[in-house]
Design an enzyme around this catalytic site. Structure first.
Site, PDB file in Angstrom:
ATOM      1  N   LYS A 184       0.952  -1.139   0.017  1.00 52.45           N
ATOM      2  CA  LYS A 184      -0.165   0.028   0.066  1.00 52.45           C
ATOM      3  C   LYS A 184       0.933   1.082   0.007  1.00 52.45           C
ATOM      4  O   LYS A 184       1.302   1.593   1.126  1.00 52.45           O
ATOM      5  CB  LYS A 184      -1.106   0.204   1.102  1.00 52.45           C
ATOM      6  CG  LYS A 184      -2.036   1.044   1.265  1.00 52.45           C
ATOM      7  CD  LYS A 184      -2.566   1.553   2.381  1.00 52.45           C
ATOM      8  CE  LYS A 184      -1.979   2.636   3.132  1.00 52.45           C
ATOM      9  NZ  LYS A 184      -1.714   4.053   2.286  1.00 52.45           N
ATOM     10  N   GLU A 259      10.253   0.912   9.724  1.00 47.98           N
ATOM     11  CA  GLU A 259      11.149   1.884   9.407  1.00 47.98           C
ATOM     12  C   GLU A 259      10.617   3.217   9.979  1.00 47.98           C
ATOM     13  O   GLU A 259       9.666   3.536   8.975  1.00 47.98           O
ATOM     14  CB  GLU A 259      11.684   1.793   7.767  1.00 47.98           C
ATOM     15  CG  GLU A 259      12.236   0.504   7.533  1.00 47.98           C
ATOM     16  CD  GLU A 259      13.937   0.496   7.966  1.00 47.98           C
ATOM     17  OE1 GLU A 259      14.333   1.557   8.755  1.00 47.98           O
ATOM     18  OE2 GLU A 259      14.570  -0.449   7.678  1.00 47.98           O
ATOM     19  N   CYS A 293      13.948  10.827   5.928  1.00 49.50           N
ATOM     20  CA  CYS A 293      14.085  10.373   7.208  1.00 49.50           C
ATOM     21  C   CYS A 293      15.592  10.310   7.657  1.00 49.50           C
ATOM     22  O   CYS A 293      15.511  10.424   8.963  1.00 49.50           O
ATOM     23  CB  CYS A 293      13.467   8.992   7.446  1.00 49.50           C
ATOM     24  SG  CYS A 293      14.429   7.877   6.213  1.00 49.50           S
ATOM     25  N   GLU A 392      10.434  15.605  14.590  1.00 47.26           N
ATOM     26  CA  GLU A 392      10.796  15.408  13.168  1.00 47.26           C
ATOM     27  C   GLU A 392       9.723  16.565  12.459  1.00 47.26           C
ATOM     28  O   GLU A 392       8.600  16.415  12.624  1.00 47.26           O
ATOM     29  CB  GLU A 392      10.341  13.905  12.840  1.00 47.26           C
ATOM     30  CG  GLU A 392      10.710  13.767  11.325  1.00 47.26           C
ATOM     31  CD  GLU A 392      10.267  12.515  11.079  1.00 47.26           C
ATOM     32  OE1 GLU A 392       9.432  11.761  11.170  1.00 47.26           O
ATOM     33  OE2 GLU A 392      11.276  11.675  10.030  1.00 47.26           O
TER      34      GLU A 392
HETATM   35  P1  NAD Z   1       2.970   8.294   7.739  1.00 46.28           P
HETATM   36  O1  NAD Z   1       3.113   7.400   8.724  1.00 46.28           O
HETATM   37  O2  NAD Z   1       1.832   9.446   8.028  1.00 46.28           O
HETATM   38  O3  NAD Z   1       2.059   7.271   6.752  1.00 46.28           O
HETATM   39  C1  NAD Z   1       2.892   6.248   5.941  1.00 46.28           C
HETATM   40  C2  NAD Z   1       2.013   5.084   5.342  1.00 46.28           C
HETATM   41  O4  NAD Z   1       1.380   4.652   6.536  1.00 46.28           O
HETATM   42  C3  NAD Z   1       0.868   5.999   4.351  1.00 46.28           C
HETATM   43  O5  NAD Z   1       0.836   4.825   3.203  1.00 46.28           O
HETATM   44  C4  NAD Z   1      -0.470   5.964   5.289  1.00 46.28           C
HETATM   45  O6  NAD Z   1      -1.373   5.750   4.372  1.00 46.28           O
HETATM   46  C5  NAD Z   1      -0.192   4.757   6.242  1.00 46.28           C
HETATM   47  N1  NAD Z   1      -1.116   4.847   7.402  1.00 46.28           N
HETATM   48  C6  NAD Z   1      -1.492   5.859   8.133  1.00 46.28           C
HETATM   49  N2  NAD Z   1      -2.154   5.517   9.098  1.00 46.28           N
HETATM   50  C7  NAD Z   1      -2.297   4.210   9.063  1.00 46.28           C
HETATM   51  C8  NAD Z   1      -2.950   3.339   9.933  1.00 46.28           C
HETATM   52  N3  NAD Z   1      -3.702   3.567  10.977  1.00 46.28           N
HETATM   53  N4  NAD Z   1      -2.748   1.978   9.492  1.00 46.28           N
HETATM   54  C9  NAD Z   1      -2.168   1.528   8.461  1.00 46.28           C
HETATM   55  N5  NAD Z   1      -1.597   2.334   7.719  1.00 46.28           N
HETATM   56  C10 NAD Z   1      -1.594   3.622   7.943  1.00 46.28           C
HETATM   57  O7  NAD Z   1       3.991   8.890   7.211  1.00 46.28           O
HETATM   58  P2  NAD Z   1       4.106   9.917   5.834  1.00 46.28           P
HETATM   59  O8  NAD Z   1       3.791  11.034   6.424  1.00 46.28           O
HETATM   60  O9  NAD Z   1       3.695   9.148   4.535  1.00 46.28           O
HETATM   61  O10 NAD Z   1       5.848   9.729   5.579  1.00 46.28           O
HETATM   62  C11 NAD Z   1       6.556  10.502   6.351  1.00 46.28           C
HETATM   63  C12 NAD Z   1       7.074   9.605   7.614  1.00 46.28           C
HETATM   64  O11 NAD Z   1       7.975   8.647   7.088  1.00 46.28           O
HETATM   65  C13 NAD Z   1       8.451  10.390   8.401  1.00 46.28           C
HETATM   66  O12 NAD Z   1       8.227  10.270   9.546  1.00 46.28           O
HETATM   67  C14 NAD Z   1       9.711   9.806   7.834  1.00 46.28           C
HETATM   68  O13 NAD Z   1      10.776   9.711   8.836  1.00 46.28           O
HETATM   69  C15 NAD Z   1       9.087   8.402   7.638  1.00 46.28           C
HETATM   70  N6  NAD Z   1      10.036   7.807   6.742  1.00 46.28           N
HETATM   71  C16 NAD Z   1      10.911   6.670   7.181  1.00 46.28           C
HETATM   72  C17 NAD Z   1      11.987   5.894   6.801  1.00 46.28           C
HETATM   73  C18 NAD Z   1      12.977   5.028   7.341  1.00 46.28           C
HETATM   74  O14 NAD Z   1      13.426   4.423   6.242  1.00 46.28           O
HETATM   75  N7  NAD Z   1      13.077   4.899   8.528  1.00 46.28           N
HETATM   76  C19 NAD Z   1      11.874   6.280   5.175  1.00 46.28           C
HETATM   77  C20 NAD Z   1      11.044   7.232   4.551  1.00 46.28           C
HETATM   78  C21 NAD Z   1       9.994   7.937   5.502  1.00 46.28           C
END
Ligand code: NAD
Length: 504
Positions: A184, A259, A293, A392
């Site tokens: 997803k 992650e 990230c 963050e």
């Molecule tokens: P997010 O956590 O808001 O969303 C990530 C994904 O989770 C999306 O596909 C979203 O639709 C889904 N999601 C949201 N709520 C959910 C739920 N209750 N159940 C299941 N899925 C759900 O993050 P974002 O805003 O899309 O991305 C930014 C974040 O990602 C930042 O915190 C960044 O640090 C992190 N990130 C981490 C890495 C890593 O490798 N550690 C890499 C890239 C991004």
């Protein structure tokens, strides 16, 4: 110049890719994909619901036994063919990634797209060499060996900041090891994940091996995590959502790989090459408009270099050219959305009451006013426990603080809940050696900040999660180990039976 194409035409059938076919989501809700550089809608689609997730999981379940039964060489050949198809479609991926995220072309062209395609080539090779210990007679009476087996159907959830790379990091080790997958992507950025799966099909990877469901997190995301036929949840995203996913996955005893967020420190010792540190800080903080990230977010600079570092970074940030992602000469594009830009601006606006905004701290006007742009921003003297230093922000914002002793620099670097990445800057091998040992993060760069490579693992410590993406280490996440023990004595009455019945 990349060839633009009409995304509404390309994805006319919908933003779901299930069992080798594009289809529309079953949810009543629709979602817009917006070009963040203009604020204009470029595509609208129906979101996936729980029934779509179920259909995708069923397709993955049907495809899994045959895919797992393929020899490593067969899987590897299919993935090499996939890499070749992807390379032919490079321009389409560059265009779509820049369009949906607002990334400057040069970033998509030189980082996101080639990096992701190199991941495919790497895992095509790695599929043939899954690591393990040698078989042997560890008990004198048995031969023991280990089978490394796929888990089954993987459910993966990815964020919007690097949609193609995140799809690659999730899909590749899973399918190389004989699993099938339902991914997803973020509902804001579906295009390149769909194109990635479609290219796999063109290359001959069977239908059902890679499925994409594009839906809302609370709806499709939670349905995927909770699905009883999904053996593992692999998630990249924020720490807050990661905690929710961990709770849901634990309830059904699923393996999880998380992650999560980061708040990478950038530690400059007083013998560092100042020019290198200044350039490294600006590049490390601004990559992907800071929506990375591992981006450098907290610079700690030893007192003798502090003032020169602050003015050097401020000057260089002022030179960075914000602009249309598709225009030549653009260094930095917009953030992902106006909503996210406002969130970033909120952090900086609040920081004015407790710190100094040295440069930036505003959205540009003029031609850029309609996009989700934000100027590169440097915040000095924010207290270590302030939200600007601890949380963050995920935008083009760097904080900077001085330190005196080496111990203090390392202590400050470790003083947030996160532990994804960090860098240390010094010409002294003992100082950098110590920093690489004592900084608690999954990656420590020395005299650089950001580069990644397919062969090496990426993953967090502390609240940045656990498990590794990329590299052979990622197979640990997507496989399970079975111990097989063969009796070699052929005795009907085994020696150890004495411990249960009969005399010693
Ligand atoms: P997010 O956590 O808001 O969303 C990530 C994904 O989770 C999306 O596909 C979203 O639709 C889904 N999601 C949201 N709520 C959910 C739920 N209750 N159940 C299941 N899925 C759900 O993050 P974002 O805003 O899309 O991305 C930014 C974040 O990602 C930042 O915190 C960044 O640090 C992190 N990130 C981490 C890495 C890593 O490798 N550690 C890499 C890239 C991004």
């Amino acid at each position: 110049m990349v060839q633009r194409f009409d995304v509404s035409e390309r994805f006319a059938e919908g933003a779901q890719y299930i069992d080798g076919r594009f289809t529309s989501g079953g949810s009543g809700a629709t979602q817009a994909v917006t070009d963040p550089a203009t604020g204009e809608q470029v595509y609208r689609y129906r979101l996936a619901d729980a029934a779509d997730v179920d259909a995708a999981v069923r397709a993955a379940e049907r495809a899994q036994p045959e895919w797992a039964a393929a020899t490593p060489a067969e899987r590897s050949d299919a993935m090499h063919a996939w890499a070749a198809v992807l390379k032919e479609r490079t321009d389409d991926f560059v265009f779509a990634e820049s369009l949906q995220c607002g990334k400057p072309l040069k970033l998509s062209e030189e980082f996101d797209v080639p990096g992701s395609f190199d991941n495919v080539s790497f895992f095509a090779g790695a599929a043939r060499q899954l690591p393990g210990v040698a078989a042997g007679e560890y008990s004198g009476d048995h031969t023991s060996y280990v089978r490394r087996e796929p888990l089954g159907v993987i459910g993966s959830i990815a964020p919007w900041n690097y949609p193609l790379q995140m799809a690659a990091w999730k899909v590749l080790p899973a399918v190389a090891a004989g699993n099938t997958i339902v991914l997803k992507p973020s509902e804001l950025t579906p295009f390149t994940s769909l194109m990635f799966a479609d290219a796999a099909r063109t290359a001959g990877i069977p239908d059902g091996v890679i499925n994409i469901v594009t839906g809302a997190g609370r709806d499709a995301g939670e349905a995927l995590v909770g699905h009883p036929s999904v053996a593992m949840t692999s998630f990249t995203g924020s720490t807050a959502v990661g905690k929710r996913i961990a709770e849901l996955a634990t309830a059904s005893v699923k393996r999880i790989h998380l992650e999560l967020g980061g708040k990478a420190p950038f530690v400059v010792f007083d013998d560092a090459d100042l020019e290198a540190a200044v350039h490294g800080a600006v590049a490390g903080a601004l990559i992907n408009s800071g929506q990375d990230c591992t981006a450098a977010t907290r610079a700690y600079v030893q007192r003798p270099l502090y003032e020169a570092f602050v003015s050097g970074v401020a000057d260089l940030m002022n030179e960075v050219r914000l602009g249309d992602p598709f225009a030549a000469g653009t260094d930095l594009g917009p953030l992902i959305s106006h909503q996210h830009r406002d969130r970033v601006a909120g952090f900086v606006d609040r920081a004015r009451s407790y710190a100094t905004v040295v440069v930036g701290g505003e959205a540009p006007g003029g031609d850029l006013a309609k996009g989700a742009y934000y100027r590169p921003t440097l915040i000095a003297d924010a207290p270590q426990d302030s939200e600007a230093v601890q949380q963050e922000i995920f935008g083009p914002v760097l904080t900077v603080l001085p330190f005196d002793s080496d111990d203090e620099g390392i202590r400050l670097a470790n003083d947030t809940p996160y532990g994804l990445a960090a860098s240390a800057w010094s010409r002294d091998v003992f100082r950098t050696g110590r920093a690489s040992r004592d900084i608690r993060a999954g990656c420590v760069w020395i005299n650089d900040h950001i580069p990644i490579i397919s062969e090496m693992p990426h993953g967090g410590y502390k609240a940045s999660g656990f498990g590794k993406d990329m590299s052979a280490y990622s197979f640990e996440e997507y496989t399970q180990i079975k111990h097989v023990m063969y009796d070699v004595t052929q005795d009907a009455r085994k020696d150890w039976h004495r411990t249960v019945f009969g005399d010693r």
